[in-house]
Design an enzyme around this catalytic site. Structure first.
Site, PDB file in Angstrom:
ATOM      1  CE  LYS A 211       0.642   0.625  -1.309  1.00 54.26           C
ATOM      2  NZ  LYS A 211       0.590  -0.143  -0.048  1.00 54.26           N
ATOM      3  CB  SER A 287      -1.298  -3.284  -1.098  1.00 51.23           C
ATOM      4  OG  SER A 287      -0.791  -2.477  -0.053  1.00 51.23           O
ATOM      5  CB  SER A 311       1.411  -3.623   2.156  1.00 50.55           C
ATOM      6  OG  SER A 311       0.147  -4.198   2.377  1.00 50.55           O
TER       7      SER A 311
END
Length: 610
Positions: A211, A287, A311
């Site tokens: 990420k 996210s 997330s």
């Protein structure tokens, strides 16, 4: 009451709150009144919020209408604030575990994790009614060792798949940044090690995505923005990335994410909306959207995310993969963007529970330097030799909370829980988890306050035209939180820590759906501006907050699909340091659901024969 007056809730002392199944505690449904806003309306809303005259008034009204004033800001709470969700080491009576020596290298821990897996493990997830195969870490390693294929060949297939998925026909927006030359270089080195018969570990040659909130050389760390990497350059790998690299893993680039982690849809106006591989017209969740989607699409068996408010687990559930968030303090935050100090930490997205265990073993041996020695617990890995191997598990269920989801999710998760208990002889314990909505709002105040405090040195100099419209709204709202808001949120944190510890005296885990809704439709007017969909957002985070606000370990596993064929996740929340138990339970659930798994609409078979 006038517009600038609010009456706050008066909270009972924690000892007076009934946590039993017949408690009269009132369950508050999320009181979200804001409609979905996107496109031009988002821009107008930003203009109002950023106005010196209208902005403070609108922010005050938003806080009042959504119960932040009543339940947090002006509440009367006896308990003192609790500022960090740090847990002392406790001797958790976990079943069927293997104690790991503290001085092992990441590769040695990975080898120990592999020894915890059954020797006759079925290596692929196969639905007999289709040709769907989801390849695991063990499959890739076996194919490399046997000479059936090489890491270099797989890396080339990966690059071709990323190129195809980024084209106009799919526009999946999986990655913010990747470098073909860097990926091929790593793959060549891994291929050479296999040819010499000296792979570092079973993770040698395994593709792992990261990420874009985690430092991974040679890429900048953008946090999903167009500006953050300019003021905070990436100069080294994060510790979790170093650990994976030391095991021979191939780091394949930085996955897309919701800008600043400030949303749940995965729509990023700068780098594209990450689409759900099960239906490209649906959101992937956020996210950690890109990390969940690349695992779902078969591009990587494992990816790293960051979980500050669900997330990792939310996009994992929406994309039908494993999402695993260990106890706060179990993994190092070094090299992770400090967007929220007390609620965020790295997490793992994986194709299978077995892969989650292997990746966890690689990255779990380096506690934060700030953590005192006495808080650094022993590490147990679960002996996953048999899904029948543990007994007398008690799963706490709060019916009103569990059922606060769509009919498809409620029915699917109820069925999965009943099947789990029936097959393994485990028991469901009915409890009350009080003040769920209060906890959600307190977490929102906490994560928002910490985000603006962390970014404050940069925001003062920021040209907001570089930020997405929805991120600007989030920053405006976050800036409205006061010290009183933050302190009362930490008082609520203290209360919730007490409630959960009491529940864990009578149960091993708390079980919930992972999200209140499945993946919803991407709207074209949101692609360039982002969107403000607080109703769906509140439904997505409904069951995730305790893991972050209280630092508890949690894992999500796919248990079925809604009527539209979109994945549904079931979540287990554990007591501190009980990661081994959670992995046991997730494997047990996976064993019962594996035959019903379906191939995503977008899926790449990287182990296909040439």
């Amino acid at each position: 009451m006038g517009i600038f007056k609010s009456e706050g809730k008066v909270y009972k002392p924690v000892a007076d709150v009934d946590l039993g199944p017949d408690s009269d505690e009132f369950y508050i449904h999320a009181n979200v009144k804001a409609p979905r806003v996107a496109g031009l309306l988002v821009k107008i809303f930003v203009w109002i919020l950023e106005s010196r005259i209208l902005g403070p008034i609108v922010r005050y009204i938003l806080k009042k209408d959504n119960l932040i004033h009543k339940l947090v800001s002006f509440a009367e709470i006896q308990e003192p604030p609790l500022f960090t969700s740090t847990h002392h080491w406790e001797d958790i009576p976990e079943q069927n575990v293997n104690l790991v020596k503290p001085d092992l290298t990441p590769a040695e821990r990975v080898r120990q994790a592999v020894s915890c897996l059954p020797s006759g493990l079925e290596s692929t997830l196969t639905n007999p009614s289709s040709s769907f195969k989801r390849w695991t870490i063990q499959d890739f390693s076996s194919a490399y060792s046997s000479g059936e294929t090489t890491p270099l060949a797989v890396a080339k297939r990966f690059l071709a798949a990323v190129k195809e998925s980024s084209g106009p026909n799919l526009n999946m927006a999986f990655f913010i940044n990747y470098n073909a030359e860097e990926i091929l270089s790593q793959a060549e080195e891994s291929t050479l090690r296999y040819q010499k018969g000296t792979p570092i570990s079973i993770m040698d040659g395994i593709l792992v995505a990261v990420k874009d909130e985690i430092d991974c050389m040679p890429y900048p760390t953008t946090g999903g923005t167009k500006w953050l990497h300019k003021v905070r350059p990436c100069t080294d790998d994060a510790i979790c990335v170093k650990q994976l690299r030391s095991c021979g893993a191939i780091l394949v680039g930085k996955t897309n994410m919701h800008e600043l982690g400030a949303g749940t849809s995965g729509i990023n106006p700068h780098y594209g909306a990450t689409r759900n591989p099960y239906n490209i017209n649906k959101v992937s969740g956020g996210s950690s959207s890109g990390s969940a989607a690349v695992v779902c699409a078969g591009l990587c068996p494992v990816a790293l995310g960051v979980d500050g408010g669900g997330s990792v687990r939310m996009p994992a559930a929406l994309c039908g993969v494993i999402g695993f968030k260990p106890t706060s303090g179990r993994l190092s935050n070094s090299g992770v963007l400090p967007l929220n100090w007390t609620v965020g930490m790295p997490g793992i997205l994986a194709a299978t529970v077995e892969d989650a265990l292997i990746a966890y073993a690689a990255i779990c041996g380096h506690p934060p330097l700030s953590q005192p020695t006495y808080l650094q617990p022993e590490l147990n890995l679960p002996l996953l030799t048999s899904t029948e191997s543990i007994g007398n598990i008690k799963l706490a269920k709060y019916g009103k909370w569990f059922n606060d989801s769509t009919d498809d999710i409620r029915n699917c998760c109820d069925h999965a829980l009943a099947m789990l208990c029936r097959h393994y002889g485990w028991k469901t314990v009915n409890v009350t988890v009080p003040e769920i909505e209060e906890m959600r709002l307190a977490h929102y105040v906490t994560i928002g306050s910490e985000c603006t405090a962390s970014l404050a040195p940069h925001l003062a100099k920021l040209n907001f035209a570089e930020s997405g419209w929805d991120a600007r709204v989030a920053l405006c709202v976050y800036s409205a939180f006061s010290s009183r808001d933050y302190l009362n949120a930490q008082r609520i944190r203290n209360r919730q820590m007490y409630f959960h510890k009491e529940i864990f005296k009578t149960a091993d885990v708390i079980v919930t759906p992972t999200t209140g809704v499945t993946a919803y439709t991407l709207q074209s007017d949101a692609l360039s501006s982002g969107e403000l969909d607080y109703i769906n957002g509140a439904a997505l985070v409904r069951f995730s907050i305790a893991g972050n606000f209280l630092g508890l370990p949690a894992i999500t596993i796919m248990v079925g699909y809604d009527k539209g064929g979109l994945p549904i996740g079931l979540q287990f929340i554990g007591r501190p340091w009980s990661e081994a138990t959670l992995l046991h339970l997730a494997l047990a659930m996976q064993a019962l659901c594996i035959k019903s798994y379906k191939k995503p609409e977008v899926f790449y078979d990287l182990l296909k024969k040439d």
